[in-house]
Design a protein around this motif. Structure first.
Motif, PDB file in Angstrom:
ATOM      1  N   ILE A  11      17.749  21.178 -23.289  1.00  0.00           N
ATOM      2  CA  ILE A  11      17.653  19.973 -22.466  1.00  0.00           C
ATOM      3  C   ILE A  11      18.952  19.190 -22.342  1.00  0.00           C
ATOM      4  O   ILE A  11      19.089  18.367 -21.451  1.00  0.00           O
ATOM      5  CB  ILE A  11      16.500  19.038 -22.915  1.00  0.00           C
ATOM      6  N   PHE A  12      19.932  19.404 -23.224  1.00  0.00           N
ATOM      7  CA  PHE A  12      21.153  18.615 -23.096  1.00  0.00           C
ATOM      8  C   PHE A  12      22.286  19.414 -22.480  1.00  0.00           C
ATOM      9  O   PHE A  12      23.429  19.343 -22.920  1.00  0.00           O
ATOM     10  CB  PHE A  12      21.553  18.001 -24.435  1.00  0.00           C
ATOM     11  N   GLY A  13      21.951  20.189 -21.489  1.00  0.00           N
ATOM     12  CA  GLY A  13      22.986  20.755 -20.634  1.00  0.00           C
ATOM     13  C   GLY A  13      23.629  22.035 -21.110  1.00  0.00           C
ATOM     14  O   GLY A  13      24.428  22.625 -20.390  1.00  0.00           O
ATOM     15  N   GLY A  14      23.299  22.488 -22.333  1.00  0.00           N
ATOM     16  CA  GLY A  14      23.953  23.695 -22.843  1.00  0.00           C
ATOM     17  C   GLY A  14      23.724  24.896 -21.934  1.00  0.00           C
ATOM     18  O   GLY A  14      24.652  25.648 -21.622  1.00  0.00           O
ATOM     19  N   MET A  15      22.461  25.034 -21.470  1.00  0.00           N
ATOM     20  CA  MET A  15      22.081  26.166 -20.629  1.00  0.00           C
ATOM     21  C   MET A  15      22.876  26.164 -19.336  1.00  0.00           C
ATOM     22  O   MET A  15      23.415  27.180 -18.907  1.00  0.00           O
ATOM     23  CB  MET A  15      20.609  26.061 -20.319  1.00  0.00           C
ATOM     24  N   TRP A  16      22.918  24.989 -18.696  1.00  0.00           N
ATOM     25  CA  TRP A  16      23.604  24.886 -17.409  1.00  0.00           C
ATOM     26  C   TRP A  16      25.086  25.167 -17.556  1.00  0.00           C
ATOM     27  O   TRP A  16      25.681  25.823 -16.689  1.00  0.00           O
ATOM     28  CB  TRP A  16      23.381  23.497 -16.798  1.00  0.00           C
ATOM     29  N   ASP A  17      25.652  24.660 -18.659  1.00  0.00           N
ATOM     30  CA  ASP A  17      27.067  24.917 -18.899  1.00  0.00           C
ATOM     31  C   ASP A  17      27.310  26.412 -19.036  1.00  0.00           C
ATOM     32  O   ASP A  17      28.286  26.956 -18.505  1.00  0.00           O
ATOM     33  CB  ASP A  17      27.535  24.215 -20.170  1.00  0.00           C
ATOM     34  N   ALA A  18      26.391  27.091 -19.758  1.00  0.00           N
ATOM     35  CA  ALA A  18      26.539  28.532 -19.974  1.00  0.00           C
ATOM     36  C   ALA A  18      26.457  29.266 -18.642  1.00  0.00           C
ATOM     37  O   ALA A  18      27.259  30.176 -18.345  1.00  0.00           O
ATOM     38  CB  ALA A  18      25.449  29.021 -20.917  1.00  0.00           C
ATOM     39  N   LEU A  19      25.494  28.827 -17.821  1.00  0.00           N
ATOM     40  CA  LEU A  19      25.342  29.448 -16.495  1.00  0.00           C
ATOM     41  C   LEU A  19      26.617  29.283 -15.671  1.00  0.00           C
ATOM     42  O   LEU A  19      27.097  30.228 -15.033  1.00  0.00           O
ATOM     43  CB  LEU A  19      24.180  28.785 -15.738  1.00  0.00           C
ATOM     44  N   ARG A  20      27.166  28.064 -15.697  1.00  0.00           N
ATOM     45  CA  ARG A  20      28.358  27.800 -14.904  1.00  0.00           C
ATOM     46  C   ARG A  20      29.530  28.644 -15.391  1.00  0.00           C
ATOM     47  O   ARG A  20      30.269  29.227 -14.607  1.00  0.00           O
ATOM     48  CB  ARG A  20      28.725  26.318 -14.989  1.00  0.00           C
ATOM     49  N   ARG A  21      29.677  28.692 -16.728  1.00  0.00           N
ATOM     50  CA  ARG A  21      30.755  29.506 -17.280  1.00  0.00           C
ATOM     51  C   ARG A  21      30.582  30.954 -16.863  1.00  0.00           C
ATOM     52  O   ARG A  21      31.542  31.634 -16.511  1.00  0.00           O
ATOM     53  CB  ARG A  21      30.762  29.414 -18.805  1.00  0.00           C
ATOM     54  N   ALA A  22      29.325  31.424 -16.898  1.00  0.00           N
ATOM     55  CA  ALA A  22      29.059  32.822 -16.545  1.00  0.00           C
ATOM     56  C   ALA A  22      29.474  33.090 -15.105  1.00  0.00           C
ATOM     57  O   ALA A  22      29.963  34.176 -14.765  1.00  0.00           O
ATOM     58  CB  ALA A  22      27.570  33.123 -16.731  1.00  0.00           C
ATOM     59  N   ARG A  23      29.277  32.094 -14.229  1.00  0.00           N
ATOM     60  CA  ARG A  23      29.573  32.287 -12.807  1.00  0.00           C
ATOM     61  C   ARG A  23      31.085  32.186 -12.554  1.00  0.00           C
ATOM     62  O   ARG A  23      31.665  32.972 -11.831  1.00  0.00           O
ATOM     63  CB  ARG A  23      28.855  31.204 -12.006  1.00  0.00           C
ATOM     64  N   THR A  24      31.697  31.130 -13.160  1.00  0.00           N
ATOM     65  CA  THR A  24      33.100  30.873 -12.810  1.00  0.00           C
ATOM     66  C   THR A  24      34.076  31.751 -13.576  1.00  0.00           C
ATOM     67  O   THR A  24      35.054  32.236 -13.010  1.00  0.00           O
ATOM     68  CB  THR A  24      33.460  29.394 -13.067  1.00  0.00           C
ATOM     69  N   GLU A  25      33.812  31.944 -14.875  1.00  0.00           N
ATOM     70  CA  GLU A  25      34.751  32.756 -15.653  1.00  0.00           C
ATOM     71  C   GLU A  25      34.322  34.207 -15.648  1.00  0.00           C
ATOM     72  O   GLU A  25      33.193  34.530 -16.020  1.00  0.00           O
ATOM     73  CB  GLU A  25      34.782  32.267 -17.112  1.00  0.00           C
TER      74      GLU A  25
END
Lengths: 273, 273, 273
Positions: free
Chosen positions: A244-258
């Motif tokens: 709930i505190f954004g860890g998942m979304w951050d991981a998703l974004r990293r997966a997409r951008t990096e």
């Protein structure tokens, strides 16, 4: 011996002389060891007054926080010179006995263990007293009851910055809200359970809940000291943080951008060649 | 003139206009001189508001501490706009008169002496008022009465860290508990004497105790300014520290573990030769 | 539409759901942007608890200050779990939505403008509530009423150091008293006007004064955002500083002691030749 009788007995321990002394002992040791970490020179020899005041702040932290929360005069803290005297005696014994003998004795693993476990029993009584006090004043304010229990159970960890300030040691970048300790988290959970029971969400007898939470706390502390297990709340925390505190979304974004490591390696190789 | 009549007269001075102004004057000078020590640029020109607020914190420190101790609303501090006006006038005169004339006048040794001595008279009245207030609320709480007297008598030294914080100057490693000043110690002793008298441990007339402590305080301050004697409590403190706060044991341990200087010298000489 | 009817309507807006949410939104954004300035790493990911607590401190700053001023128990802050829930939801939306979408949306100039202007309306209601509360308790204490209005209107700027402390960021050399912001100054002026009206010094209808101060505040904020005009109080401040806070005398002294540039230039030329 019947289970319920045992539970009932566990809820009627007397805190006054023994457990309170244990609490004071632990607080004074806490301050002494914090000094040993932060300051090199013999603080106890040069500043007995500041040391005494900061030890007292830790010993009576729960009373201070409840005074502030319920707006009782701070003067009422001084109405009990008896317990201040006992706490002062403990403070004196730990800091000023010849050859530091009391402190060295209490540093033996066995004594340390006993003190820590008795402190956990004291903690459960404290939490219950806090919840009860808030319940008597505001029977329907569940949030307030949880906070009162939490403050009674882990009062000293919240007092730490102020206690350090008294000793002239100001460490603004570490406080309990930045890195909540096991003590604060356990107090919150137990306080919440008590409130849920008094709000009749959990249908369980008081003495059972009381002695079970005491047993769990003692068990956890035991395993933390003997087996040096880590904070048992950590896995849940990490889960909550990532969900709930954004860890998942951050991981998703990293997966997409990096790009994945391997791929990058190939790419650079291609470019080089 | 009879001694008792004199003593009685000394207990019935009116604090209101003159002594209060003296108190405000001393507080404003205190803030001004602390700024001169800590900051180089003209603070009073750039931050009049912060300067005013910190001067007021010092002027009304005793009321603030008693509000916190007895849980009177802080709002009651604003109920007396008259004294705030007077204190503001004093603050203005000391900081903003052309060519700093008022401050320079007050810096003459003679004026400084008069202000300091009148402040000591004001202090004794303050301590007595504090003890009396606590006595009226809690007649049997002797510890509380001592603390109230102490806070009234030396309120401003305890307010110092907060006053400095307002001015953007944060000095966490110096506070009153780390290095108690003469003012705090004298207030404690006099406050204790008043409480002992009201508890009928000391059998002496009120007016005698009152005027004697006033006389002693004035005398000590006089000798501190004129002869620059040091804090008269220091010898007692050193004695107490060495007897009960571990000094003796430390000395014994050192005596046992470290060889005496002379002997060492001989030894090394022997080795060298 | 009649002018008075319009004014009357402006004094009867409902604050509860919309304006309060706007207030919470602005406070959470305030904290978030202060973090971006001071800390480089993703604070919201590592310390959600401290972030939540500091955001709540800002959201309920006005209630906290009034509790301290009028000595209401801090426990009463927790009596309203409803508004804490709403504020928590706002906090969550601003800090933890995927791809930071809510915060990015609210960063558009248009939304920023709307939020800022609605916050000014909320501010005037807050100031009025503060003045009224103090008036009901102490009808003749004008100074207290001004302070209560000021604290309600600009509560969060005074809470800033404590909110930062919770986040482990301690900046003692910047506080509101050292550099008063536009918000604090405007709140003081409006609060003063309300008090002058209730003391019948200004003879004007309540609804007119209320809606006019609202209009002026909205207009000033609008021009500050769109035309980036500076604090409109600055000219008055500079005037006051130079007239009554020593600026004039300093200038006179400089004029007397330091020779005028041109003259000096000639002199040195003469000497050189």
């Amino acid at each position: 011996m019947d289970f319920y009788v045992l539970c009932d007995a566990a809820t009627h321990l007397k805190m006054y002389p023994v457990f309170d002394v244990i609490h004071y002992t632990m607080m004074c040791i806490n301050v002494k060891e914090d000094i040993q970490k932060s300051a090199a020179f013999p603080f106890s020899r040069h500043h007995p007054l500041a040391l005494w005041f900061s030890s007292m702040l830790m010993c009576f932290a729960s009373q201070i926080w409840l005074c502030l929360l319920f707006n009782t005069p701070l003067a009422s803290l001084l109405n009990n010179p008896h317990s201040i005297l006992i706490a002062t005696a403990v403070w004196y014994a730990i800091n000023y006995t010849p050859a530091d003998i009391v402190y060295r004795l209490l540093s033996f693993k066995l004594f340390k263990l006993i003190i820590s476990l008795m402190k956990e029993v004291h903690r459960v009584y404290g939490i219950h007293a806090g919840v009860l006090l808030a319940y008597k004043k505001f029977p329907t304010q569940y949030l307030l009851q949880v906070v009162a229990g939490l403050l009674k159970g882990s009062s000293y960890v919240w007092m730490k910055p102020f206690e350090r300030f008294v000793r002239g040691y100001w460490a603004p970048n570490s406080n309990e809200l930045l890195q909540p300790s096991f003590v604060a988290k356990a107090s919150t959970v137990i306080s919440l359970l008590f409130v849920l029971r008094s709000a009749e969400v959990i249908q369980v007898e008081h003495s059972v809940l009381f002695s079970c939470s005491m047993a769990v706390l003692v068990y956890l502390r035991l395993s933390m000291i003997l087996l040096s297990t880590k904070d048992p709340f950590l896995p849940f925390e990490n889960l909550i943080c990532s969900v709930i505190f954004g860890g998942m979304w951050d991981a998703l974004r990293r997966a997409r951008t990096e790009p994945v490591n391997g791929v990058v390696a190939t790419d650079t190789k291609v470019k080089k060649s």
